[in-house]
Design an enzyme around this catalytic site. Structure first.
Site, PDB file in Angstrom:
ATOM      1  N   LYS A   1      39.040  34.728  39.945  1.00  0.00           N
ATOM      2  CA  LYS A   1      39.930  34.220  38.898  1.00  0.00           C
ATOM      3  C   LYS A   1      41.328  33.966  39.500  1.00  0.00           C
ATOM      4  O   LYS A   1      41.425  33.587  40.671  1.00  0.00           O
ATOM      5  CB  LYS A   1      39.943  35.184  37.708  1.00  0.00           C
ATOM      6  CG  LYS A   1      38.509  35.524  37.249  1.00  0.00           C
ATOM      7  CD  LYS A   1      38.428  36.248  35.951  1.00  0.00           C
ATOM      8  CE  LYS A   1      36.965  36.515  35.605  1.00  0.00           C
ATOM      9  NZ  LYS A   1      36.778  37.128  34.289  1.00  0.00           N
TER      10      LYS A   1
ATOM     11  N   HIS B   1      33.301  28.186  32.876  1.00  0.00           N
ATOM     12  CA  HIS B   1      33.581  29.600  32.599  1.00  0.00           C
ATOM     13  C   HIS B   1      34.229  29.711  31.219  1.00  0.00           C
ATOM     14  O   HIS B   1      35.018  28.834  30.830  1.00  0.00           O
ATOM     15  CB  HIS B   1      34.508  30.173  33.681  1.00  0.00           C
ATOM     16  CG  HIS B   1      34.610  31.664  33.611  1.00  0.00           C
ATOM     17  ND1 HIS B   1      35.387  32.297  32.666  1.00  0.00           N
ATOM     18  CD2 HIS B   1      34.005  32.639  34.331  1.00  0.00           C
ATOM     19  CE1 HIS B   1      35.263  33.609  32.815  1.00  0.00           C
ATOM     20  NE2 HIS B   1      34.424  33.840  33.820  1.00  0.00           N
TER      21      HIS B   1
ATOM     22  N   ASN C   1      33.904  36.235  41.335  1.00  0.00           N
ATOM     23  CA  ASN C   1      34.863  35.266  40.806  1.00  0.00           C
ATOM     24  C   ASN C   1      36.226  35.966  40.767  1.00  0.00           C
ATOM     25  O   ASN C   1      36.447  36.845  39.944  1.00  0.00           O
ATOM     26  CB  ASN C   1      34.427  34.837  39.397  1.00  0.00           C
ATOM     27  CG  ASN C   1      35.461  33.986  38.695  1.00  0.00           C
ATOM     28  OD1 ASN C   1      36.420  33.526  39.313  1.00  0.00           O
ATOM     29  ND2 ASN C   1      35.263  33.776  37.397  1.00  0.00           N
TER      30      ASN C   1
ATOM     31  N   GLU D   1      27.221  34.846  30.675  1.00  0.00           N
ATOM     32  CA  GLU D   1      28.361  35.758  30.572  1.00  0.00           C
ATOM     33  C   GLU D   1      28.767  35.876  29.104  1.00  0.00           C
ATOM     34  O   GLU D   1      29.518  35.016  28.600  1.00  0.00           O
ATOM     35  CB  GLU D   1      29.548  35.226  31.381  1.00  0.00           C
ATOM     36  CG  GLU D   1      29.252  35.095  32.875  1.00  0.00           C
ATOM     37  CD  GLU D   1      30.528  35.144  33.711  1.00  0.00           C
ATOM     38  OE1 GLU D   1      30.555  35.973  34.633  1.00  0.00           O
ATOM     39  OE2 GLU D   1      31.483  34.404  33.435  1.00  0.00           O
TER      40      GLU D   1
ATOM     41  N   GLU E   1      36.622  31.360  30.188  1.00  0.00           N
ATOM     42  CA  GLU E   1      38.096  31.318  30.210  1.00  0.00           C
ATOM     43  C   GLU E   1      38.595  29.882  30.278  1.00  0.00           C
ATOM     44  O   GLU E   1      39.641  29.564  29.712  1.00  0.00           O
ATOM     45  CB  GLU E   1      38.617  32.170  31.380  1.00  0.00           C
ATOM     46  CG  GLU E   1      38.455  33.659  31.080  1.00  0.00           C
ATOM     47  CD  GLU E   1      38.268  34.546  32.292  1.00  0.00           C
ATOM     48  OE1 GLU E   1      38.523  34.098  33.433  1.00  0.00           O
ATOM     49  OE2 GLU E   1      37.846  35.704  32.100  1.00  0.00           O
TER      50      GLU E   1
ATOM     51  N   GLY F   1      35.564  41.551  31.240  1.00  0.00           N
ATOM     52  CA  GLY F   1      36.809  42.295  31.398  1.00  0.00           C
ATOM     53  C   GLY F   1      37.021  43.396  30.370  1.00  0.00           C
ATOM     54  O   GLY F   1      38.126  43.911  30.227  1.00  0.00           O
TER      55      GLY F   1
ATOM     56  N   SER G   1      31.574  42.595  33.050  1.00  0.00           N
ATOM     57  CA  SER G   1      31.727  44.033  33.303  1.00  0.00           C
ATOM     58  C   SER G   1      30.632  44.634  34.185  1.00  0.00           C
ATOM     59  O   SER G   1      30.227  45.779  33.989  1.00  0.00           O
ATOM     60  CB  SER G   1      31.833  44.801  31.979  1.00  0.00           C
ATOM     61  OG  SER G   1      33.014  44.425  31.281  1.00  0.00           O
TER      62      SER G   1
HETATM   63  P1  13P Z   1      34.441  40.950  34.777  1.00  0.00           P
HETATM   64  O1  13P Z   1      33.423  41.333  35.806  1.00  0.00           O
HETATM   65  O2  13P Z   1      35.839  41.276  35.167  1.00  0.00           O
HETATM   66  O3  13P Z   1      34.059  41.416  33.412  1.00  0.00           O
HETATM   67  O4  13P Z   1      34.429  39.322  34.714  1.00  0.00           O
HETATM   68  C1  13P Z   1      33.210  38.664  34.633  1.00  0.00           C
HETATM   69  C2  13P Z   1      33.439  37.222  34.830  1.00  0.00           C
HETATM   70  O5  13P Z   1      34.059  36.565  34.005  1.00  0.00           O
HETATM   71  C3  13P Z   1      32.938  36.606  36.060  1.00  0.00           C
HETATM   72  O6  13P Z   1      32.999  35.225  36.014  1.00  0.00           O
END
Ligand code: 13P
Length: 250
Positions: free
Chosen positions: A14, A97, A12, A167, A99, A173, A212
């Site tokens: 983002k 997601h 992803n 997640e 976010e 992150g 992560s």
């Molecule tokens: P990271 O791998 O950067 O922690 O992000 C995970 C994520 O949100 C994938 O959708």
């Protein structure tokens, strides 16, 4: 049972990536068959790059979107429908997601509508669930994940057009990850719920872990029961790091 499920290594991107980043997609596509032949590989770049990513992938890996509107078309400035993603070359779309749940206030109901739009358009929906740090500390992880699953999974889905991604919000992150035992507990719970909610299909739905995931921890996390692949954020932005993860499925 989960051993029979073909894993999915998904990235992803983002809100990252410009035209120059297509070189990474090309490199991932070139490496996929030899380095990660035991898994399906998917990259979800920003919508601006889907068409070009599809061309760069040359059919060797799948390309997906990161969100879609629930409606097929209409007066929704700035939004993108599942049908438009499909038309641009996407085969998958991430919905719900954390976010988007946080930044755009998306409810379980809104996520379900988006997931159903994905199915309507012929896309595979990747529905994300996961608890916050506060909820984990309060011992509410399974309650929260259970509520998200029953509230946001699309009706009429199959193991072919639905993927669930666990997640934990606090692991995204941050460099923090749950222990393998904690991942096993939540993935086992999700499997149980899927079997309950989707008789005949739930046992075969892929459950990805995200948060992560790095080349250094991928093998350990991907070996956990009911983990059928990864949803990778930051480490999916370069072919080197992403293949360091996906090569768990060599
Ligand atoms: P990271 O791998 O950067 O922690 O992000 C995970 C994520 O949100 C994938 O959708």
């Amino acid at each position: 049972m989960s051993n029979a499920i073909r894993p999915l290594a998904a990235g992803n991107w983002k809100m990252n990536g410009v035209t120059a980043s297509l070189a990474e997609i090309k490199a991932i596509a070139e490496a996929a068959a030899t380095e990660a032949g035991g898994a399906d590989v998917l990259i979800c770049p920003p919508a601006t790059l889907i068409s070009a990513a599809r061309a760069a992938a040359g059919g060797k890996i799948a390309i997906g979107g990161q969100d879609c509107h629930a409606k097929p078309s209409g007066a929704h400035t700035g939004d993108i429908s599942a049908e438009q993603l499909k038309d641009a070359g996407a085969s998958h779309v991430i919905v719900g997601h954390s976010e988007r749940r946080a930044d755009h206030g998306e409810s379980d109901e809104a996520v379900r509508a988006k997931a159903e739009a994905a199915l309507r358009a012929g896309l595979t929906a990747i529905v994300c669930v996961g608890e916050t740090h506060l909820q984990r500390e309060a011992g509410q992880t399974l309650t929260v994940v259970g509520r998200q699953l029953s509230g946001s999974l699309p009706h009429g889905a199959t193991a072919q057009n639905l993927v669930v991604a666990y997640e934990p919000v606090w692991a995204i992150g941050t460099g923090l990850t749950p222990t393998p035992a904690d991942v096993a507990e939540v993935h086992g719970f999700i499997r149980h719920e899927l079997v309950d909610l989707m008789p005949g299909e739930g046992a075969k739905v892929r459950i990805l872990y995200g948060g992560s995931v790095k080349p250094s921890n991928a093998a350990e996390l991907m070996a956990v029961g009911n983990v059928n692949g990864a949803l990778v954020g930051g480490a999916s932005l370069t072919a080197k790091d992403f293949m360091g993860i996906a090569s768990v499925y060599k």
